[in-house]
Design an enzyme around this catalytic site. Sequence first.
Site, PDB file in Angstrom:
ATOM      1  CG  HIS A 108      -1.923   0.888   1.252  1.00 48.66           C
ATOM      2  ND1 HIS A 108      -3.028   1.238   0.787  1.00 48.66           N
ATOM      3  CD2 HIS A 108      -1.709   2.426   2.000  1.00 48.66           C
ATOM      4  CE1 HIS A 108      -3.523   2.159   0.902  1.00 48.66           C
ATOM      5  NE2 HIS A 108      -2.834   3.097   1.541  1.00 48.66           N
ATOM      6  CD  GLU A 109       1.488   3.520   3.709  1.00 50.33           C
ATOM      7  OE1 GLU A 109       1.806   4.646   2.981  1.00 50.33           O
ATOM      8  OE2 GLU A 109       0.313   3.127   4.267  1.00 50.33           O
ATOM      9  CG  HIS A 148       0.103   6.134  -0.775  1.00 48.53           C
ATOM     10  ND1 HIS A 148      -0.780   6.805  -1.624  1.00 48.53           N
ATOM     11  CD2 HIS A 148      -0.202   5.465   0.186  1.00 48.53           C
ATOM     12  CE1 HIS A 148      -1.865   6.380  -0.871  1.00 48.53           C
ATOM     13  NE2 HIS A 148      -1.467   5.737   0.075  1.00 48.53           N
TER      14      HIS A 148
END
Length: 445
Positions: free
Chosen positions: A25-26, A29
């Site tokens: 997920h990170e 980003h």
Amino acid sequence: MEWILSLLSTLGIFAAALLILVFFHELGHFLAAKLFGMRVERFSLGFPPRIFGIKKGETDYCIGATPLGGYVKISGMIDETMDDDYLDEEPKPWEFRSKPVWQRIIVITAGVIFNMILAVLIFGGLAFSTGEEKVDLDSVGSIYVPEKSLAAQVGFQTGDKLIGVNGEDVPYFSDLFAPNKMMASSLSYTVKRGNETVTVGVPDSLLNEIGKRGFINFQHALPSKIRSVVEGSPADKVGLKEGDFITAINGDNISHWLQLVEKISTAEDSLNLMVRRSSGETISVAVTPNENNKLGIYAPNKEIFDVERFNYGLFEALNVGVKKTNETVSGIFGGFSKMFAGDISVRENLGGPVAIANVTKQATDAGGAIGFWNITAFLSVTLAIMNILPIPVLDGGHLMFLIYEGITRREPSPKVRMALQQIGFLLIIALFIFVTFNDILRQFG
């Protein structure tokens, strides 16, 4: 000591799954921010306080002490850290706030996108490496329905043959219980009952019970045919053999394995079995179960039906991954919809970290590595959906601010955003406390 080892195993498996989910997920980003020339100050697995890490270039890659998530700190962005020191300064070219709205939207949604991609890759990777086995529904005969079972309560009867779900005929047994089918707006099954075709509806009020008590599976369709006999067992001593089909017990007709097990497990004396041999010969056998009310015979496995084996190439496997991810998304949204409508219990179906850890452990125990990766893919989709909810502090909340800015051509006031971020943070904390307390009540209640 045993419960300590079990707890450590549960925590270890859960931590491994969570680490994978948060990292991807990170990473979404992080890579999107880098793509558009934004400065990333920190890539953290876990929330503060910082335990240790490595500073490389402009980014601090670190591990936080609170292992229930992670974050990427991008310069010039109001995020979980609530850092607003930069607001009195002019925007810098490398800051989040200086970039076009469309770029910022991509950065904000990249985490969710990467979680979806991860689910596709896991489902697809499993399909590519292990293939799939599916039972042809046409080869599955009638089912046995115990009198007090949930299936009987719904309206199924012994002798029903499943042919479809939600008004649609399906080719494989597993299609009947796919997440998107089970959580459809109205769940029903089509069965052949004698010479009639009958629709059996499943009320939403019973969906909670399905999760707790189970429903219909292969066991209900297995015939009363012996796969193997334990050497020295009561069945072995009276001459029962592999391939024997038990057709009656004490004069009562038998056709399904579960029916056979019920008769044996409740026996108080010797049983008279009518047995049809693979040669076609029919014999009568008297046998007394052992002290555990068992005969020492094994049930047939799913290979008694027509099992189709699917081996996939790379692109075919990815297509399977996309299909399963879509089914999972549809099933989760359907579940949320039913919870919000009050059709299913929030308490029974909304899980926090304790429930997720237990489910992850159970899936891994039951399916090994395949079970672990399947539940990780499911959780990846769940994490994506939860993160895109329009709650300040989540990705969906940031997205709402950006959509507002894109429409009005005006950035929301930093003070308003900070206030809403704090409210969102408090909501998340309250939700976390609620689901954790709920998990504990379910665990011990």
